[in-house]
Design a protein around this motif. Structure first.
Motif, PDB file in Angstrom:
ATOM      1  N   PHE A  12     -35.726  13.504   9.830  1.00  0.00           N
ATOM      2  CA  PHE A  12     -34.301  13.207   9.700  1.00  0.00           C
ATOM      3  C   PHE A  12     -33.745  12.663  11.020  1.00  0.00           C
ATOM      4  CE2 PHE A  12     -29.924  14.578  10.412  1.00  0.00           C
ATOM      5  CZ  PHE A  12     -29.263  14.074   9.308  1.00  0.00           C
ATOM      6  N   ILE A  13     -34.082  13.340  12.117  1.00  0.00           N
ATOM      7  CA  ILE A  13     -33.562  12.941  13.436  1.00  0.00           C
ATOM      8  C   ILE A  13     -34.105  11.575  13.843  1.00  0.00           C
ATOM      9  CG2 ILE A  13     -33.662  13.482  15.902  1.00  0.00           C
ATOM     10  CD1 ILE A  13     -33.466  16.454  15.096  1.00  0.00           C
ATOM     11  N   LYS A  14     -35.380  11.333  13.633  1.00  0.00           N
ATOM     12  CA  LYS A  14     -35.965  10.039  14.000  1.00  0.00           C
ATOM     13  C   LYS A  14     -35.305   8.900  13.232  1.00  0.00           C
ATOM     14  CE  LYS A  14     -40.540  11.484  15.624  1.00  0.00           C
ATOM     15  NZ  LYS A  14     -42.008  11.378  15.427  1.00  0.00           N
ATOM     16  N   ALA A  15     -34.984   9.150  11.980  1.00  0.00           N
ATOM     17  CA  ALA A  15     -34.315   8.121  11.178  1.00  0.00           C
ATOM     18  C   ALA A  15     -32.912   7.828  11.706  1.00  0.00           C
ATOM     19  CB  ALA A  15     -34.247   8.569   9.722  1.00  0.00           C
ATOM     20  N   LYS A  16     -32.252   8.852  12.262  1.00  0.00           N
ATOM     21  CA  LYS A  16     -30.888   8.690  12.776  1.00  0.00           C
ATOM     22  C   LYS A  16     -30.854   8.120  14.193  1.00  0.00           C
ATOM     23  CE  LYS A  16     -28.467  10.565   9.351  1.00  0.00           C
ATOM     24  NZ  LYS A  16     -27.412   9.824   8.622  1.00  0.00           N
ATOM     25  N   THR A  17     -31.987   8.174  14.913  1.00  0.00           N
ATOM     26  CA  THR A  17     -31.998   7.796  16.330  1.00  0.00           C
ATOM     27  C   THR A  17     -32.975   6.667  16.644  1.00  0.00           C
ATOM     28  OG1 THR A  17     -33.680   9.460  16.871  1.00  0.00           O
ATOM     29  CG2 THR A  17     -31.362  10.145  17.012  1.00  0.00           C
ATOM     30  N   ASN A  18     -33.378   5.934  15.608  1.00  0.00           N
ATOM     31  CA  ASN A  18     -34.301   4.808  15.824  1.00  0.00           C
ATOM     32  C   ASN A  18     -35.588   5.261  16.511  1.00  0.00           C
ATOM     33  OD1 ASN A  18     -35.072   2.100  15.622  1.00  0.00           O
ATOM     34  ND2 ASN A  18     -34.222   1.584  17.630  1.00  0.00           N
ATOM     35  N   LEU A  39     -24.918  11.460  32.075  1.00  0.00           N
ATOM     36  CA  LEU A  39     -26.021  10.764  31.424  1.00  0.00           C
ATOM     37  C   LEU A  39     -25.488   9.739  30.428  1.00  0.00           C
ATOM     38  CD1 LEU A  39     -28.190  13.927  30.656  1.00  0.00           C
ATOM     39  CD2 LEU A  39     -28.621  12.275  32.490  1.00  0.00           C
ATOM     40  N   GLN A  40     -26.307   8.763  30.118  1.00  0.00           N
ATOM     41  CA  GLN A  40     -25.933   7.781  29.099  1.00  0.00           C
ATOM     42  C   GLN A  40     -26.320   8.323  27.735  1.00  0.00           C
ATOM     43  OE1 GLN A  40     -27.914   4.000  29.408  1.00  0.00           O
ATOM     44  NE2 GLN A  40     -26.745   3.086  27.729  1.00  0.00           N
ATOM     45  N   ILE A  41     -25.320   8.628  26.920  1.00  0.00           N
ATOM     46  CA  ILE A  41     -25.566   9.174  25.591  1.00  0.00           C
ATOM     47  C   ILE A  41     -25.804   8.009  24.622  1.00  0.00           C
ATOM     48  CG2 ILE A  41     -24.723  10.649  23.743  1.00  0.00           C
ATOM     49  CD1 ILE A  41     -25.177  12.067  26.443  1.00  0.00           C
ATOM     50  N   LEU A  42     -26.966   8.002  23.998  1.00  0.00           N
ATOM     51  CA  LEU A  42     -27.335   6.923  23.088  1.00  0.00           C
ATOM     52  C   LEU A  42     -27.056   7.278  21.628  1.00  0.00           C
ATOM     53  CD1 LEU A  42     -30.729   5.955  24.758  1.00  0.00           C
ATOM     54  CD2 LEU A  42     -28.483   4.920  25.130  1.00  0.00           C
ATOM     55  N   TYR A  43     -27.294   8.544  21.287  1.00  0.00           N
ATOM     56  CA  TYR A  43     -27.073   9.013  19.921  1.00  0.00           C
ATOM     57  C   TYR A  43     -26.563  10.445  19.980  1.00  0.00           C
ATOM     58  CZ  TYR A  43     -30.523   5.276  19.094  1.00  0.00           C
ATOM     59  OH  TYR A  43     -31.215   4.093  19.088  1.00  0.00           O
ATOM     60  N   GLN A  44     -25.820  10.870  18.977  1.00  0.00           N
ATOM     61  CA  GLN A  44     -25.425  12.265  18.856  1.00  0.00           C
ATOM     62  C   GLN A  44     -25.333  12.643  17.383  1.00  0.00           C
ATOM     63  OE1 GLN A  44     -21.401  13.262  20.201  1.00  0.00           O
ATOM     64  NE2 GLN A  44     -20.950  11.078  20.391  1.00  0.00           N
ATOM     65  N   LEU A  65     -26.329  17.784  18.970  1.00  0.00           N
ATOM     66  CA  LEU A  65     -27.612  17.391  19.536  1.00  0.00           C
ATOM     67  C   LEU A  65     -27.433  15.984  20.081  1.00  0.00           C
ATOM     68  CD1 LEU A  65     -30.378  18.809  19.719  1.00  0.00           C
ATOM     69  CD2 LEU A  65     -31.074  17.521  17.710  1.00  0.00           C
ATOM     70  N   LEU A  66     -27.623  15.846  21.404  1.00  0.00           N
ATOM     71  CA  LEU A  66     -27.388  14.571  22.070  1.00  0.00           C
ATOM     72  C   LEU A  66     -28.706  13.957  22.521  1.00  0.00           C
ATOM     73  CD1 LEU A  66     -24.405  15.659  24.364  1.00  0.00           C
ATOM     74  CD2 LEU A  66     -24.299  14.763  22.031  1.00  0.00           C
ATOM     75  N   PHE A  67     -28.770  12.639  22.444  1.00  0.00           N
ATOM     76  CA  PHE A  67     -29.967  11.910  22.862  1.00  0.00           C
ATOM     77  C   PHE A  67     -29.530  10.941  23.955  1.00  0.00           C
ATOM     78  CE2 PHE A  67     -30.430  13.487  18.650  1.00  0.00           C
ATOM     79  CZ  PHE A  67     -31.727  13.982  18.613  1.00  0.00           C
ATOM     80  N   ALA A  68     -30.121  11.088  25.136  1.00  0.00           N
ATOM     81  CA  ALA A  68     -29.601  10.392  26.307  1.00  0.00           C
ATOM     82  C   ALA A  68     -30.728   9.877  27.186  1.00  0.00           C
ATOM     83  CB  ALA A  68     -28.715  11.347  27.108  1.00  0.00           C
ATOM     84  N   GLN A  69     -30.324   9.097  28.191  1.00  0.00           N
ATOM     85  CA  GLN A  69     -31.257   8.716  29.238  1.00  0.00           C
ATOM     86  C   GLN A  69     -30.522   8.714  30.570  1.00  0.00           C
ATOM     87  OE1 GLN A  69     -32.734   4.854  28.136  1.00  0.00           O
ATOM     88  NE2 GLN A  69     -30.986   3.750  28.947  1.00  0.00           N
TER      89      GLN A  69
END
Length: 273
Positions: A12-18, A39-44, A65-69
């Motif tokens: 589910f998460i991979k589908a939402k976050t490319n 941080l640079q938030i790319l997806y949440q 749940l945040l996805f960042a770099q």
């Protein structure tokens, strides 16, 4: 059951976050959510939108749940709010996100919390690097049939907090002029704050700080062979003659003062990983 649920959540998460593939995971404790601004938030994704995921119910835990770099391009997944057994969740529910992080690709886990201090050398607002822990929660998240696809039945906890990460954190703190202390973290189930007698007992058995989280997540991280760095912000002091009553609002105020230093410390450690 855990393996199947984790597989479903990960898909589910991979589908939402490319297909975002983080190598570093961060769990933000009480009031420590400001780290995400660096941080640079790319997806949440809201916890409520993730299948099988619990929902944070405690003030100071936002529930995302945040996805960042970072500036170096290192990929990070951040739990902006954690789960606790005192909220009514099972230990397996509390630790489910750690399995998900592992399945997403996380190899290193940075976990933070607010904790009461018993060590007489500590000050409110100190940043404590956790060197070891004592589990007094009366529960262990591994009390269930073991799935060999996940880990061994009897995982070692001899170095629950990675020595190399501790060394990196010490070096970063020294370079930045950040005061740090070291200590053993004791975990109680909560949600009551400790009595003066309990504080004294915890100090006698070797604890320097006490809280209501972290240990279950660290147990599972070690079970999954992830490297762990644990950091506590000392939000109040107990166990001595001057022990005072404490409230959640006072904990949040104490944490707020330490956040800028903690942010810089975590940023520096991530750059060294």
């Amino acid at each position: 059951m855990i393996y199947e649920r984790t597989t479903e959540i990960t898909a589910f998460i991979k589908a939402k976050t490319n297909n975002f593939a983080p190598e570093i995971g961060i769990i933000l404790g009480t009031g420590l959510g400001n780290i995400v601004h660096e941080l640079q938030i790319l997806y949440q994704i809201n916890y409520a939108d993730i299948p099988h995921f619990p929902i944070s119910t405690v003030k100071g835990h936002e529930g995302k749940l945040l996805f960042a770099q970072n500036e170096q391009g290192k990929k990070i997944v951040i739990m902006q709010g954690r789960f606790h057994a005192y909220e009514g969740y099972t230990m397996q529910e509390v630790t489910l996100p750690i399995y998900v992080m592992k399945f997403l690709g996380v190899k290193t886990l940075l976990v933070s919390n607010a904790a009461g201090g018993m060590n007489p050398n500590f000050q409110i607002g100190d940043i404590m690097l956790i060197t070891d822990h004592i589990n007094l929660m009366a529960f262990n998240p591994l009390i269930l049939p073991n799935d060999e696809r996940l880990g061994t039945r009897f995982p070692s906890m001899h170095q629950a907090y990675n020595k190399n990460l501790l060394t990196k954190a010490e070096e970063v703190a020294q370079q930045m002029g950040i005061r740090i202390v070291h200590g053993v973290y004791a975990a109680l189930i909560g949600p009551c704050y400790e009595t003066p007698a309990e504080y004294r007992y915890l100090r006698i058995i070797g604890a320097d700080a006490v809280g209501m989280s972290t240990v279950p997540e660290v147990i599972i991280a070690n079970y999954l062979e992830m490297k762990v760095l644990g950091i506590s912000v000392i939000s109040d002091l107990g166990g001595g003659a001057e022990t005072q009553a404490i409230s959640h609002e006072e904990v949040l105020k104490a944490v707020d003062k330490a956040v800028p230093y903690l942010v810089n410390l975590v940023k520096g450690v991530i750059e060294q990983i």
